[in-house]
Design an enzyme around this catalytic site. Structure first.
Site, PDB file in Angstrom:
ATOM      1  N   CYS A 127      -3.825  19.418   6.511  1.00  0.00           N
ATOM      2  CA  CYS A 127      -4.170  18.359   7.361  1.00  0.00           C
ATOM      3  C   CYS A 127      -4.233  17.011   6.721  1.00  0.00           C
ATOM      4  CB  CYS A 127      -5.459  18.513   8.431  1.00  0.00           C
ATOM      5  SG  CYS A 127      -5.392  17.382   9.744  1.00  0.00           S
ATOM      6  N   HIS A 145      -3.094  23.469  10.948  1.00  0.00           N
ATOM      7  CA  HIS A 145      -4.283  24.081  10.401  1.00  0.00           C
ATOM      8  C   HIS A 145      -4.009  25.793  10.272  1.00  0.00           C
ATOM      9  CE1 HIS A 145      -7.541  21.113  10.438  1.00  0.00           C
ATOM     10  NE2 HIS A 145      -6.601  20.600  11.269  1.00  0.00           N
ATOM     11  N   GLU A 185      -5.660  28.142   8.929  1.00  0.00           N
ATOM     12  CA  GLU A 185      -6.694  29.084   9.320  1.00  0.00           C
ATOM     13  C   GLU A 185      -6.810  29.099  10.867  1.00  0.00           C
ATOM     14  OE1 GLU A 185      -8.535  24.835   9.225  1.00  0.00           O
ATOM     15  OE2 GLU A 185      -6.876  25.826   8.304  1.00  0.00           O
TER      16      GLU A 185
END
Length: 212
Positions: free
Chosen positions: A87, A192, A194
């Site tokens: 990011c 992202h 994750e």
């Protein structure tokens, strides 16, 4: 093998910590720690730089934490450790950020961070939600990943690279929006990983196994 996720108070790192630790166990990639300790970052085998918020604030926070900026530079530039920016952590890899004010980045990827300007006025900024990746250049991080796999984005600015070879993937959001950048031992993901379910976890695992 030690992977350091840098904590410079730029956002909640709980999800990233858990995802990286899970994939490190699955691929036997050693230990993952979240740390603001410059000595740990300097000796890490891999370094991850997350970031949420505005470019100037994140840049100031990174430089403002005692020794962290220098430790990051030592690990990545001097020791050539594999690096992943996520990011705003990816945006900081660029030469310059244009958000609110001109702010120098790390200068690892030639280019500037500019506001997303979709050609379709129905598309809102920030760019938020799922979007399909389009792979521009092959890379080990894309092992098992194909164009059309999707990732989760939350951002209003993107990295506009000077050298097309440094943009590894993009998405279409009223025009091309940079999704992955890379050069040498360095990678950046605007989305992202994750939070990107199976594809994101696969890319985290690929990064943890990557030996540039």
């Amino acid at each position: 093998m030690l992977t350091a996720i840098i904590d410079y108070e730029s956002g909640n790192l709980h999800s990233a910590e858990k995802a990286f630790q899970r994939m490190a166990r699955e691929v036997d990639a050693g230990t993952v720690v979240v740390t603001g300790d410059a000595d740990v970052v300097a000796r890490a085998d891999r370094v991850v730089l997350p970031g949420d918020g505005a470019f100037p604030a994140c840049a100031a926070a990174l430089r403002g934490h005692s020794g962290l900026f220098d430790a990051l530079v030592e690990a990545v530039e001097t020791r050539g450790r594999p690096f992943l920016g996520i990011c705003v952590g990816m945006q900081l890899m660029a030469s310059l950020g244009r958000e609110y004010q001109d702010t120098p980045g790390l200068g690892w990827i030639a280019g500037e961070v500019i506001r997303i300007t979709p050609t379709d006025t129905a598309l809102k900024v920030p760019h938020m939600g799922w979007n399909d990746l389009v792979i521009d250049h092959g890379h080990p991080v894309f092992d098992g990943i194909s164009s059309g796999d999707h990732a989760y984005f939350v951002h209003s600015y993107q990295v506009h690279v000077e050298n097309a070879a440094d943009r590894l993937a993009h998405v279409d959001y009223g025009g091309d929006v940079t999704a992955v950048i890379g050069r040498g031992t360095m990678l950046g993901m605007q989305f992202h990983p994750e939070k990107s379910q199976a594809a994101g976890l696969r890319m985290i695992a690929n990064f943890l196994r990557w030996t540039p």
